[in-house]
Design an enzyme around this catalytic site. Structure first.
Site, PDB file in Angstrom:
ATOM      1  NE  ARG A   1      -3.980  -1.984   0.078  1.00 14.09           N
ATOM      2  CZ  ARG A   1      -4.921  -2.093  -0.860  1.00 14.09           C
ATOM      3  NH1 ARG A   1      -4.895  -1.302  -1.931  1.00 14.09           N
ATOM      4  NH2 ARG A   1      -5.885  -2.990  -0.736  1.00 14.09           N
TER       5      ARG A   1
ATOM      6  CB  ALA B   1     -11.054  -5.451   0.393  1.00 12.78           C
TER       7      ALA B   1
ATOM      8  CD  GLU C   1     -12.557  -6.516  -5.778  1.00 14.30           C
ATOM      9  OE1 GLU C   1     -11.412  -6.999  -5.698  1.00 14.30           O
ATOM     10  OE2 GLU C   1     -12.838  -5.578  -6.535  1.00 14.30           O
TER      11      GLU C   1
ATOM     12  CD  GLU D   1      -8.331  -8.347  -3.943  1.00 11.61           C
ATOM     13  OE1 GLU D   1      -8.332  -8.722  -2.758  1.00 11.61           O
ATOM     14  OE2 GLU D   1      -8.282  -7.156  -4.289  1.00 11.61           O
TER      15      GLU D   1
ATOM     16  CD  GLU E   1      -5.796  -6.624  -7.385  1.00  7.69           C
ATOM     17  OE1 GLU E   1      -5.959  -7.314  -8.424  1.00  7.69           O
ATOM     18  OE2 GLU E   1      -6.718  -6.009  -6.819  1.00  7.69           O
TER      19      GLU E   1
END
Length: 214
Positions: free
Chosen positions: A71, A83, A100, A104, A152
């Site tokens: 992040r 998320a 999601e 993910e 990701e």
């Protein structure tokens, strides 16, 4: 004096003026003049956010899935539940969180509930977040898996027992708000025999209004 009802409620304050002062790639910054109702007018800037959803994923042993993701705003790798943003027009929250989870974590779930709702940072952004609980897991077939890019691409999945995840949160080792709130809410719900869970399609009037395009 009787105690007021402990429930958050929509405000009725007058917004005298509102303007978008910055158009961002994903979110905009808005400046409002707000009449507090007692003769005082304040100016507040806020981030217009689309809102987001996430999911505490539990397997049959009550292990929770956490994904390690970089992040950039906090320059840190954080352990998070699956998320994502509510940025697909017309897509409801349950549809979005199912998407999601598949994209993910390469998982689908056949049992869904609402775990907890919250505003992520109500002093500065419109973002509301709905956290679901998902169980009854199966893998997405390899040929149907979503290609990942950006941050990701390097996400690392780990399964951790819910009690251990709770202890890690309380020890200050996990910091993502969806992780902190989701873990503590799931641990509390389990202690209550899951009686606090809400239906997956429960009303969500606090959902973020989305990006203003005018």
């Amino acid at each position: 004096m009787s105690r007021p009802e402990l429930v958050d409620a929509a405000g009725q304050l007058t917004v005298r003026s509102s303007e978008v002062v910055h158009r961002g790639l994903v979110w905009d910054v808005r400046r409002d003049e707000v009449d507090l109702g007692d003769g005082q007018v304040v100016t507040r800037e806020l981030v217009e956010h689309t809102g987001a959803v996430g999911v505490v994923v539990l397997d049959e042993a009550d292990r929770m899935l956490l994904l390690r993701q970089y992040r950039h705003p906090v320059s840190a790798y954080l352990w998070e539940p699956p998320a994502g943003l509510l940025d697909v027009p017309g897509e409801d929250a349950l549809e979005a969180v199912r998407r999601e989870l598949a994209e993910e974590a390469d998982l689908v779930a056949d049992e869904w509930h609402v775990l907890v709702d919250f505003y992520n940072s109500p002093g500065g952004t419109t973002e509301s977040f709905r956290c679901f609980l998902a169980r009854g897991l199966t893998d997405v077939p390899e040929a149907e898996r979503h290609p990942r890019d950006g941050e990701e691409r390097a996400m690392v999945p780990v399964w951790v027992e819910l009690g251990e995840a709770r202890d890690l949160v309380l020890a200050g080792r996990l910091h993502n708000p969806a992780t902190v709130i989701g873990v503590l809410a799931a641990a509390a719900a389990r202690d209550a025999g899951w009686s606090t869970l809400r239906p997956a399609d429960s009303p969500w009037p606090e959902r973020s209004p989305g990006r203003v395009t005018s």
